[in-house]
Design a protein around this motif. Structure first.
Motif, PDB file in Angstrom:
ATOM      1  N   UNK A  26      -5.280  23.645 -24.677  1.00 12.91           N
ATOM      2  CA  UNK A  26      -6.678  23.327 -24.922  1.00 12.91           C
ATOM      3  C   UNK A  26      -7.136  22.094 -24.172  1.00 12.91           C
ATOM      4  N   UNK A  27      -7.774  21.161 -24.897  1.00  8.69           N
ATOM      5  CA  UNK A  27      -8.339  19.963 -24.276  1.00  8.69           C
ATOM      6  C   UNK A  27      -7.336  18.823 -24.141  1.00  8.69           C
ATOM      7  N   UNK A  28      -6.078  19.067 -24.515  1.00  2.28           N
ATOM      8  CA  UNK A  28      -5.077  17.997 -24.468  1.00  2.28           C
ATOM      9  C   UNK A  28      -4.664  17.645 -23.051  1.00  2.28           C
ATOM     10  N   UNK A  29      -4.957  18.529 -22.091  1.00  2.00           N
ATOM     11  CA  UNK A  29      -4.584  18.318 -20.695  1.00  2.00           C
ATOM     12  C   UNK A  29      -5.836  17.988 -19.881  1.00  2.00           C
ATOM     13  N   UNK A  30      -5.701  17.154 -18.850  1.00  2.00           N
ATOM     14  CA  UNK A  30      -6.860  16.698 -18.086  1.00  2.00           C
ATOM     15  C   UNK A  30      -7.321  17.711 -17.048  1.00  2.00           C
ATOM     16  N   UNK A  31      -6.395  18.528 -16.534  1.00  2.00           N
ATOM     17  CA  UNK A  31      -6.725  19.496 -15.489  1.00  2.00           C
ATOM     18  C   UNK A  31      -5.644  20.558 -15.442  1.00  2.00           C
ATOM     19  N   UNK A  32      -6.050  21.781 -15.100  1.00  2.00           N
ATOM     20  CA  UNK A  32      -5.096  22.864 -14.873  1.00  2.00           C
ATOM     21  C   UNK A  32      -5.279  23.353 -13.446  1.00  2.00           C
ATOM     22  N   UNK A  33      -4.193  23.344 -12.678  1.00  3.59           N
ATOM     23  CA  UNK A  33      -4.218  23.897 -11.328  1.00  3.59           C
ATOM     24  C   UNK A  33      -3.775  25.360 -11.398  1.00  3.59           C
ATOM     25  N   UNK A  34      -4.616  26.243 -10.917  1.00  6.13           N
ATOM     26  CA  UNK A  34      -4.319  27.678 -10.968  1.00  6.13           C
ATOM     27  C   UNK A  34      -3.694  28.120  -9.646  1.00  6.13           C
ATOM     28  N   UNK A  35      -2.404  28.404  -9.693  1.00 10.56           N
ATOM     29  CA  UNK A  35      -1.691  28.882  -8.515  1.00 10.56           C
ATOM     30  C   UNK A  35      -1.230  30.314  -8.669  1.00 10.56           C
ATOM     31  N   UNK A  36      -1.866  31.065  -9.588  1.00 11.12           N
ATOM     32  CA  UNK A  36      -1.480  32.441  -9.812  1.00 11.12           C
ATOM     33  C   UNK A  36      -0.264  32.551 -10.712  1.00 11.12           C
ATOM     34  N   UNK A  37       0.296  33.744 -10.782  1.00 14.13           N
ATOM     35  CA  UNK A  37       1.456  33.995 -11.637  1.00 14.13           C
ATOM     36  C   UNK A  37       2.716  33.422 -10.999  1.00 14.13           C
ATOM     37  N   UNK A  38       3.578  32.818 -11.831  1.00 16.97           N
ATOM     38  CA  UNK A  38       4.835  32.246 -11.348  1.00 16.97           C
ATOM     39  C   UNK A  38       5.795  33.358 -10.933  1.00 16.97           C
ATOM     40  N   UNK A  39       6.429  33.190  -9.783  1.00 18.49           N
ATOM     41  CA  UNK A  39       7.304  34.230  -9.237  1.00 18.49           C
ATOM     42  C   UNK A  39       8.544  34.468 -10.079  1.00 18.49           C
ATOM     43  N   UNK A  40       9.221  33.398 -10.477  1.00 19.24           N
ATOM     44  CA  UNK A  40      10.494  33.533 -11.193  1.00 19.24           C
ATOM     45  C   UNK A  40      10.293  33.891 -12.658  1.00 19.24           C
TER      46      UNK A  40
END
Length: 315
Positions: free
Chosen positions: A165-179
């Protein structure tokens, strides 16, 4: 922005990475994709920033953090590298291997990172977004999985947003993780022995070929993430080895067991690992009260998948 008072999510492009670096340098916490899962990153040399990780996740203070580095040279300023550590780094870094090594007194890391232990868990990630953030910030970054402690790890940006939720300052969207599974964790001991502390994408057999057989000693002390018995839970009871499902169970299939969602219809363990947490998130969001999981082979990467499922099913 996505919704009222929602945490900002930006693509992991040049502008997004620049914003993430700015926030991290100023003591912020940012969800960043890696090749394993999304990590909740903060500068590892700041007591205040690291404390924000523990607060945002609701993480117990005795559970240490993995520190992500941009190079072997940066890692060698934090921990003591013997020939085995150099050999492992040459073979598996950047990549999904974490090494628990003796902490250097000159490291200047926040005390909470190690939870008071004389060792430090280090990894050089392979994901281009996390690599770019590490390079631009020139900081070692503490980065556990970007979710509430004990819950299902995030393999997509939306998972991190839903959990934190709002506990994080920013989320970087790099798509789905490969592993799709957290890193393998190896502890290198001063007496020349080693232990596998957490199964992961790098199989134990690969490590044995390089290091010889590990010591088979169970210690009560938590030395690295992922050692808690109860972890990765979707918040519902889980039944393992379920080839069929009851009416009140969301069924996670594998191979010829179709299920409500199938980790890999072809029985590919790499595909199954990459889909595991996404399936557990789907199970958590379903109207079924329980979860059943089809049998998963236990060899190679299957050992890591079964390890996560066993901890998710623990009560």
């Amino acid at each position: 922005m996505t919704g009222k008072n929602a945490t900002e999510t930006l693509l992991a492009d040049e502008a997004g990475i620049a914003k993430a670096v700015q926030l991290l340098k100023s003591g912020g916490i940012v969800a960043v994709p890696t090749e394993t899962v999304y990590g909740l990153a903060a500068r590892a040399d700041s007591d205040e920033a690291v404390a924000r990780i523990y607060e945002a996740k609701g993480r117990p203070s005795f559970n240490p953090l993995i520190v992500h580095v941009g190079s072997v040279q940066q890692a060698q300023k934090i921990a003591r590298f013997d020939e085995r550590a150099k050999q492992l780094a040459d073979r598996f870094w950047p990549g999904p291997l974490t090494m628990v090594l003796p902490l250097l007194a000159s490291s200047r890391l926040a005390g909470a990172v190690t939870a008071g232990l004389p060792t430090i868990a280090l990894r050089q990630p392979a994901h281009p977004a996390m690599q770019a953030v590490l390079a631009a910030s020139e900081l070692p970054l503490a980065a556990p999985s970007a979710n509430q402690s004990g819950g299902v790890s995030p393999t997509e940006a939306k998972h991190a947003a839903s959990s934190l939720g709002e506990a994080v300052d920013l989320i970087l969207d790099g798509g789905r993780c490969d592993r799709g599974l957290e890193s393998t964790i190896v502890a290198l001991r001063d007496d020349g022995s080693w232990q596998l502390l957490r199964h992961g994408p790098i199989a134990e057999a690969e490590l044995i070929r390089l290091l010889g057989k590990p010591v088979d000693v169970v210690t009560a002390e938590i030395e690295a993430p992922g050692q808690l018995a109860n972890h990765y839970s979707p918040g519902k009871p889980i039944r393992l080895e379920g080839r069929t499902a009851q009416a009140d169970e969301f069924h996670i299939g594998f191979g010829d067991v179709a299920g409500d969602v199938n980790l890999s219809a072809s029985g590919d363990l790499l595909e199954a690992a990459s889909r595991l947490y996404s399936a557990l998130h789907q199970a958590a969001g379903s109207d079924k009260l329980k979860v059943a999981v089809a049998p998963i082979p236990k060899e190679d990467l299957g050992a890591a998948i079964n390890d996560r499922l066993k901890r998710a099913a623990a009560t």
